[in-house]
Design an enzyme around this catalytic site. Structure first.
Site, PDB file in Angstrom:
ATOM      1  N   VAL A 157      -1.218  16.758  -5.830  1.00  0.00           N
ATOM      2  CA  VAL A 157      -0.230  17.472  -4.996  1.00  0.00           C
ATOM      3  C   VAL A 157       1.044  17.858  -5.754  1.00  0.00           C
ATOM      4  O   VAL A 157       1.852  18.621  -5.233  1.00  0.00           O
ATOM      5  CB  VAL A 157       0.148  16.664  -3.728  1.00  0.00           C
ATOM      6  CG1 VAL A 157      -1.039  16.526  -2.791  1.00  0.00           C
ATOM      7  CG2 VAL A 157       0.738  15.300  -4.081  1.00  0.00           C
ATOM      8  N   LYS A 162       9.474   7.596   2.962  1.00  0.00           N
ATOM      9  CA  LYS A 162       8.886   7.678   4.312  1.00  0.00           C
ATOM     10  C   LYS A 162       9.909   8.189   5.320  1.00  0.00           C
ATOM     11  O   LYS A 162       9.553   8.879   6.277  1.00  0.00           O
ATOM     12  CB  LYS A 162       8.326   6.322   4.743  1.00  0.00           C
ATOM     13  CG  LYS A 162       7.099   5.864   3.947  1.00  0.00           C
ATOM     14  CD  LYS A 162       5.950   6.843   4.037  1.00  0.00           C
ATOM     15  CE  LYS A 162       4.652   6.250   3.516  1.00  0.00           C
ATOM     16  NZ  LYS A 162       3.597   7.274   3.359  1.00  0.00           N
ATOM     17  N   ILE A 180      -2.270  -2.335   5.939  1.00  0.00           N
ATOM     18  CA  ILE A 180      -3.737  -2.329   5.878  1.00  0.00           C
ATOM     19  C   ILE A 180      -4.114  -2.488   4.407  1.00  0.00           C
ATOM     20  O   ILE A 180      -3.470  -1.870   3.536  1.00  0.00           O
ATOM     21  CB  ILE A 180      -4.282  -0.992   6.444  1.00  0.00           C
ATOM     22  CG1 ILE A 180      -4.022  -0.927   7.956  1.00  0.00           C
ATOM     23  CG2 ILE A 180      -5.763  -0.826   6.142  1.00  0.00           C
ATOM     24  CD1 ILE A 180      -4.337   0.414   8.591  1.00  0.00           C
ATOM     25  N   LYS A 181      -5.147  -3.287   4.119  1.00  0.00           N
ATOM     26  CA  LYS A 181      -5.494  -3.562   2.716  1.00  0.00           C
ATOM     27  C   LYS A 181      -6.164  -2.357   2.062  1.00  0.00           C
ATOM     28  O   LYS A 181      -7.341  -2.096   2.279  1.00  0.00           O
ATOM     29  CB  LYS A 181      -6.386  -4.802   2.631  1.00  0.00           C
ATOM     30  CG  LYS A 181      -5.575  -6.047   2.860  1.00  0.00           C
ATOM     31  CD  LYS A 181      -6.328  -7.343   2.675  1.00  0.00           C
ATOM     32  CE  LYS A 181      -5.341  -8.474   2.937  1.00  0.00           C
ATOM     33  NZ  LYS A 181      -5.916  -9.691   3.437  1.00  0.00           N
ATOM     34  N   THR A 182      -5.373  -1.610   1.309  1.00  0.00           N
ATOM     35  CA  THR A 182      -5.871  -0.434   0.582  1.00  0.00           C
ATOM     36  C   THR A 182      -5.317  -0.498  -0.844  1.00  0.00           C
ATOM     37  O   THR A 182      -4.476  -1.349  -1.145  1.00  0.00           O
ATOM     38  CB  THR A 182      -5.354   0.870   1.232  1.00  0.00           C
ATOM     39  OG1 THR A 182      -3.924   0.884   1.118  1.00  0.00           O
ATOM     40  CG2 THR A 182      -5.752   0.980   2.695  1.00  0.00           C
ATOM     41  N   LEU A 183      -5.734   0.457  -1.671  1.00  0.00           N
ATOM     42  CA  LEU A 183      -5.208   0.523  -3.047  1.00  0.00           C
ATOM     43  C   LEU A 183      -3.697   0.692  -3.045  1.00  0.00           C
ATOM     44  O   LEU A 183      -2.982   0.015  -3.789  1.00  0.00           O
ATOM     45  CB  LEU A 183      -5.804   1.739  -3.759  1.00  0.00           C
ATOM     46  CG  LEU A 183      -7.123   1.590  -4.492  1.00  0.00           C
ATOM     47  CD1 LEU A 183      -7.456   2.908  -5.177  1.00  0.00           C
ATOM     48  CD2 LEU A 183      -7.049   0.453  -5.511  1.00  0.00           C
ATOM     49  N   TYR A 231       9.446  -2.711  -0.553  1.00  0.00           N
ATOM     50  CA  TYR A 231       8.970  -1.366  -0.185  1.00  0.00           C
ATOM     51  C   TYR A 231       9.914  -0.303  -0.780  1.00  0.00           C
ATOM     52  O   TYR A 231       9.516   0.812  -1.084  1.00  0.00           O
ATOM     53  CB  TYR A 231       8.846  -1.244   1.334  1.00  0.00           C
ATOM     54  CG  TYR A 231       7.933  -0.121   1.775  1.00  0.00           C
ATOM     55  CD1 TYR A 231       6.574  -0.133   1.449  1.00  0.00           C
ATOM     56  CD2 TYR A 231       8.418   0.960   2.500  1.00  0.00           C
ATOM     57  CE1 TYR A 231       5.736   0.887   1.847  1.00  0.00           C
ATOM     58  CE2 TYR A 231       7.588   1.990   2.903  1.00  0.00           C
ATOM     59  CZ  TYR A 231       6.253   1.952   2.567  1.00  0.00           C
ATOM     60  OH  TYR A 231       5.418   2.968   2.965  1.00  0.00           O
TER      61      TYR A 231
HETATM   62  P1  NAP Z   1      -4.990   4.789  -0.614  1.00  0.00           P
HETATM   63  O1  NAP Z   1      -6.380   4.594  -0.176  1.00  0.00           O
HETATM   64  O2  NAP Z   1      -4.599   4.305  -1.961  1.00  0.00           O
HETATM   65  O3  NAP Z   1      -4.605   6.319  -0.428  1.00  0.00           O
HETATM   66  C1  NAP Z   1      -3.479   6.906  -1.060  1.00  0.00           C
HETATM   67  C2  NAP Z   1      -3.926   8.251  -1.532  1.00  0.00           C
HETATM   68  O4  NAP Z   1      -2.822   8.992  -2.098  1.00  0.00           O
HETATM   69  C3  NAP Z   1      -4.980   8.135  -2.626  1.00  0.00           C
HETATM   70  O5  NAP Z   1      -6.079   8.960  -2.325  1.00  0.00           O
HETATM   71  C4  NAP Z   1      -4.223   8.637  -3.842  1.00  0.00           C
HETATM   72  O6  NAP Z   1      -5.039   9.193  -4.825  1.00  0.00           O
HETATM   73  C5  NAP Z   1      -3.369   9.693  -3.188  1.00  0.00           C
HETATM   74  N1  NAP Z   1      -2.377  10.208  -4.132  1.00  0.00           N
HETATM   75  C6  NAP Z   1      -1.384   9.540  -4.766  1.00  0.00           C
HETATM   76  N2  NAP Z   1      -0.748  10.384  -5.593  1.00  0.00           N
HETATM   77  C7  NAP Z   1      -1.342  11.603  -5.470  1.00  0.00           C
HETATM   78  C8  NAP Z   1      -1.132  12.882  -6.047  1.00  0.00           C
HETATM   79  N3  NAP Z   1      -0.165  13.111  -6.952  1.00  0.00           N
HETATM   80  N4  NAP Z   1      -1.939  13.912  -5.674  1.00  0.00           N
HETATM   81  C9  NAP Z   1      -2.926  13.719  -4.788  1.00  0.00           C
HETATM   82  N5  NAP Z   1      -3.188  12.523  -4.206  1.00  0.00           N
HETATM   83  C10 NAP Z   1      -2.387  11.490  -4.545  1.00  0.00           C
HETATM   84  O7  NAP Z   1      -3.972   4.063   0.394  1.00  0.00           O
HETATM   85  P2  NAP Z   1      -3.680   4.207   1.950  1.00  0.00           P
HETATM   86  O8  NAP Z   1      -3.017   2.933   2.314  1.00  0.00           O
HETATM   87  O9  NAP Z   1      -4.887   4.650   2.677  1.00  0.00           O
HETATM   88  O10 NAP Z   1      -2.562   5.330   1.977  1.00  0.00           O
HETATM   89  C11 NAP Z   1      -2.654   6.509   2.772  1.00  0.00           C
HETATM   90  C12 NAP Z   1      -1.304   6.785   3.425  1.00  0.00           C
HETATM   91  O11 NAP Z   1      -1.070   5.780   4.417  1.00  0.00           O
HETATM   92  C13 NAP Z   1      -0.106   6.744   2.477  1.00  0.00           C
HETATM   93  O12 NAP Z   1       0.811   7.742   2.851  1.00  0.00           O
HETATM   94  C14 NAP Z   1       0.477   5.369   2.761  1.00  0.00           C
HETATM   95  O13 NAP Z   1       1.843   5.284   2.446  1.00  0.00           O
HETATM   96  C15 NAP Z   1       0.244   5.319   4.250  1.00  0.00           C
HETATM   97  N6  NAP Z   1       0.356   3.978   4.853  1.00  0.00           N
HETATM   98  C16 NAP Z   1      -0.344   2.942   4.346  1.00  0.00           C
HETATM   99  C17 NAP Z   1      -0.230   1.683   4.926  1.00  0.00           C
HETATM  100  C18 NAP Z   1      -0.990   0.503   4.372  1.00  0.00           C
HETATM  101  O14 NAP Z   1      -0.601  -0.633   4.658  1.00  0.00           O
HETATM  102  N7  NAP Z   1      -2.048   0.678   3.627  1.00  0.00           N
HETATM  103  C19 NAP Z   1       0.602   1.493   6.056  1.00  0.00           C
HETATM  104  C20 NAP Z   1       1.294   2.590   6.559  1.00  0.00           C
HETATM  105  C21 NAP Z   1       1.164   3.837   5.942  1.00  0.00           C
HETATM  106  P3  NAP Z   1      -5.102   8.403  -6.255  1.00  0.00           P
HETATM  107  O15 NAP Z   1      -5.767   7.094  -5.970  1.00  0.00           O
HETATM  108  O16 NAP Z   1      -5.871   9.324  -7.110  1.00  0.00           O
HETATM  109  O17 NAP Z   1      -3.682   8.231  -6.734  1.00  0.00           O
END
Ligand code: NAP
Length: 274
Positions: free
Chosen positions: A71, A169, A198-201, A162
């Site tokens: 992006v 955010k 949520i447990k994600t990368l 954070y």
């Molecule tokens: P995730 O699986 O790691 O997803 C994050 C995504 O962002 C990955 O696909 C990552 O791709 C992508 N990304 C990062 N930099 C990028 C770039 N320059 N161009 C394109 N893609 C890029 O983690 P997730 O927790 O599901 O996160 C999704 C959203 O939910 C995020 O906005 C996060 O802040 C939000 N969120 C998460 C939680 C939580 O606890 N997990 C809670 C509230 C909100 P790469 O792996 O290639 O970098």
């Protein structure tokens, strides 16, 4: 058989999912829920390594439409939305689930740790990318379409470690309101879901993650961590016609953690002693 409720709420609707990294991604839960309700999906991924992970997931929901998109790269953003237009003409929805901040920015003191470059890159990837995607997406979106982005409570309150991501955010949530106002006259709705941890990368990059999960479980109204299926259900509501008239909203899906003023003593004590 999908573990997500099946139906026809998204029949005939096509849209782009940005932010699936693997099967634990929030975007993947949303994608499965939308597909179970009949949506046709395209996915972005970043680089060959992620394509290897995302392609089989996409195929499992009947999609062969994958687009390589960092992006921060204007040419790739341009190519992504051009490819959508070339193949589909118009889209009906957009899911933005993308965030990034350097690990060094997500541990310790906000005021001491936050660098100019770290600030710029967190805001660029985590907030501006939604503005950019919304502009490009709305240009090819049917009137009456919808967009959803993912945010977190760290925008409203201080959450240890954070840090700059909380600032990003806050910018993302404000952007959601401005985009919603601009696109409202076309019937395009723009909302954010504020999910609990949520447990994600992405979550693994935040310092003291283990404490965050235990504390959220103990201190939320439901005394449990957030189920990605609940986030996917909220996205379905906001992206389908069920969500008519709802726009510019930040909808919390966090077991009620955000509205608790003071947690119950017993579960909190137990979690801190764990
Ligand atoms: P995730 O699986 O790691 O997803 C994050 C995504 O962002 C990955 O696909 C990552 O791709 C992508 N990304 C990062 N930099 C990028 C770039 N320059 N161009 C394109 N893609 C890029 O983690 P997730 O927790 O599901 O996160 C999704 C959203 O939910 C995020 O906005 C996060 O802040 C939000 N969120 C998460 C939680 C939580 O606890 N997990 C809670 C509230 C909100 P790469 O792996 O290639 O970098």
């Amino acid at each position: 058989m999908s573990e997500f409720p099946a139906g026809t709420l998204m029949d005939g609707k096509r849209g782009l999912i940005m932010g699936v990294a693997n099967k634990n991604s929030i975007a993947w839960a949303i994608a499965q829920q939308l597909a179970a309700q009949g949506a046709e999906l395209a996915f972005t991924f970043q680089g060959d390594k992620l394509e290897r992970r995302v392609r089989p997931l996409a195929e499992s929901v009947g999609s062969d439409f994958l687009l390589d998109c960092d992006v921060t790269d204007d040419d790739q953003m341009e190519a992504t939305f051009k490819a959508l237009e070339d193949r589909w003409g118009r889209i009906d929805f957009l899911v933005h689930a993308i965030a990034f901040a350097g690990k060094d920015q997500l541990d310790g003191s906000f005021v001491d740790q936050t660098t100019r470059d770290g600030f710029k890159s967190a805001l660029d990837i985590s907030a501006y990318s939604f503005v950019d995607a919304a502009r490009r997406g709305s240009a090819i979106m049917n009137d009456g379409g919808a967009m959803v982005t993912l945010t977190y409570l760290g925008s409203e309150r201080v959450v240890p470690n954070y840090n700059v991501m909380g600032v990003a955010k806050a910018a993302l949530e404000a952007s959601t309101r401005y985009i919603a106002a601009d696109l409202g006259p076309r019937g395009i709705r723009v909302n954010a879901i504020s999910a609990g941890p949520i447990k994600t990368l992405a979550a693994a990059g935040i310092g003291s993650g283990r404490h965050m999960f235990r504390f959220n479980k103990a201190a939320s109204a439901m005394q449990d961590n957030t189920d990605p299926k609940g986030v996917a259900g909220a996205a379905l509501y906001l992206l389908s016609d069920l969500g008519l008239s709802c726009t510019g909203e930040v909808h919390h899906v966090d077991g009620g953690f955000h509205m608790i003023g003071m947690p119950q003593e017993a579960p909190l004590r137990a979690s801190l002693e764990e």
